[in-house]
Scaffold this active site. Structure first.
Site, mmCIF file in Angstrom:
data_model
loop_
_atom_site.group_PDB
_atom_site.id
_atom_site.type_symbol
_atom_site.label_atom_id
_atom_site.label_comp_id
_atom_site.label_asym_id
_atom_site.label_seq_id
_atom_site.Cartn_x
_atom_site.Cartn_y
_atom_site.Cartn_z
ATOM 1 C CG ASP A 97 -2.071 0.935 1.118
ATOM 2 O OD1 ASP A 97 -2.292 1.477 0.020
ATOM 3 O OD2 ASP A 97 -2.752 1.149 2.135
ATOM 4 C CG ASN A 127 -7.342 -2.492 -6.327
ATOM 5 O OD1 ASN A 127 -6.434 -3.272 -6.140
ATOM 6 N ND2 ASN A 127 -7.642 -1.534 -5.438
HETATM 7 C C1 FPP Z 1 -1.770 0.237 -3.310
HETATM 8 O O1 FPP Z 1 -1.335 1.551 -3.422
HETATM 9 C C2 FPP Z 1 -1.297 -0.594 -4.392
HETATM 10 C C3 FPP Z 1 -2.080 -1.199 -5.321
HETATM 11 C C4 FPP Z 1 -3.539 -1.072 -5.362
HETATM 12 C C5 FPP Z 1 -1.526 -2.028 -6.368
HETATM 13 C C6 FPP Z 1 -0.221 -2.702 -6.052
HETATM 14 C C7 FPP Z 1 0.396 -2.989 -7.345
HETATM 15 C C8 FPP Z 1 1.708 -2.898 -7.643
HETATM 16 C C9 FPP Z 1 2.778 -2.634 -6.665
HETATM 17 C C10 FPP Z 1 2.141 -3.075 -9.051
HETATM 18 C C11 FPP Z 1 1.663 -4.338 -9.728
HETATM 19 C C12 FPP Z 1 2.113 -5.564 -9.046
HETATM 20 C C13 FPP Z 1 2.688 -6.641 -9.617
HETATM 21 C C14 FPP Z 1 2.998 -7.833 -8.782
HETATM 22 C C15 FPP Z 1 3.045 -6.711 -11.030
HETATM 23 P P1 FPP Z 1 -2.438 2.690 -3.513
HETATM 24 O O2 FPP Z 1 -2.555 3.092 -4.932
HETATM 25 O O3 FPP Z 1 -3.688 2.244 -2.849
HETATM 26 O O4 FPP Z 1 -1.732 3.818 -2.656
HETATM 27 P P2 FPP Z 1 -2.456 4.958 -1.827
HETATM 28 O O5 FPP Z 1 -3.214 4.273 -0.719
HETATM 29 O O6 FPP Z 1 -1.314 5.786 -1.335
HETATM 30 O O7 FPP Z 1 -3.343 5.707 -2.785
#
Ligand code: FPP
Length: 257
Positions: free
Chosen positions: A34, A82
């Site tokens: 996250d 998501n």
């Molecule tokens: C949360 O950060 C992250 C995600 C919803 C996606 C995680 C995905 C990756 C790291 C890349 C793809 C993964 C692979 C294995 C290829 P957020 O966007 O919710 O952050 P925030 O809470 O600060 O907005």
């Protein structure tokens, strides 16, 4: 003496590794990655840039986890919720997944890593699904760490799906009601072939489960860090393992004298 010399210096990777007991590693580490969006916002970049940087952390963590011989690593890469993000962001996440799988296949083969996934694969875009299937098949013979990607995953949906299949199997006489216990129930989950996670890591300081592995995390130890996912690298992963090894796990019982 300079001020720097008086401050405690952070431990090096080698020092951290020496503090880890290889006989008491978690069998399964699950991570809620996250903070990509906040990482980008702090730098006046687009959220998509945060996800791009997040991939570098994925590479780092997969590598160090395999190096210290963690048997299973599950990463929460995309939840059912998501899909409600802006279309642009969803498309980029799917594109990054395809790119990651293409780029990492050689390294997975070299490091003896076997890819698996949990979640509703049928709901993924065709290209992501195809690449995922291909990488899973190509790495199926590997005997080292299992890298398990949670994609289009929801803990609630997983439990409902399992319950529906159990109802069908009961009706068809394949199982008997008296046989239904925790062990049999867990055989209907995506994670049927895996041990339950011993350790859950969540980055960016949020204290939530976010619909992740609701059944499987029943007895997991939690390790939550304020570090945002793109800044979460090898040494902090090692610190999480050291912290886990310092805990006393009682599984609802009392300490044995
Ligand atoms: C949360 O950060 C992250 C995600 C919803 C996606 C995680 C995905 C990756 C790291 C890349 C793809 C993964 C692979 C294995 C290829 P957020 O966007 O919710 O952050 P925030 O809470 O600060 O907005």
């Amino acid at each position: 003496m300079s001020v720097k010399e008086t401050l405690p210096q952070p431990e090096t990777e080698e020092e951290l590794k020496r503090r880890i007991d290889p006989a008491r590693l978690p069998r399964h580490v699950a991570i809620i990655m996250d903070g990509n969006g906040r990482w980008a916002k702090n730098r006046f970049l687009s959220r998509v840039e945060g996800h791009r940087q997040g991939i570098n952390s994925v590479r780092d963590i997969v590598e160090i986890a395999a190096e210290i011989k963690i048997p299973v690593l599950t990463l929460y890469a995309f939840s059912v919720e998501n899909w409600f993000r802006p279309k642009d962001e969803v498309n980029t996440l799917m594109k990054l997944l395809v790119e990651y799988l293409r780029k990492e296949l050689e390294r997975m083969l070299k490091n003896n890593i076997r890819l698996m996934s949990i979640g509703d694969e049928a709901g993924l875009p065709p290209e992501a699904r195809k690449e995922l299937r291909y990488t899973i098949q190509r790495t199926a013979g590997n005997s080292g760490m299992i890298l398990n990607l949670a994609l289009n995953y929801s803990g609630h949906q997983e439990i409902i799906m399992a319950t529906k299949q159990i109802a069908r199997d009961l009706q068809a006489g394949k199982i008997k009601e008296e046989d239904l216990d925790e062990k049999l129930f867990s055989q209907y989950l995506f994670t049927r072939s895996l041990p339950d996670p011993d350790l859950l890591i969540r980055t960016s300081g949020e204290m939530r489960l976010s619909n992740f592995l609701l059944w499987q995390l029943a007895y997991a130890e939690f390790w939550i860090t304020p570090t945002l996912w793109p800044d979460f690298r090898r040494n902090e992963f090692l610190q999480a393992i050291i912290s886990y090894q310092g805990r006393e796990r009682r599984f609802g019982r009392i300490k044995e004298e």
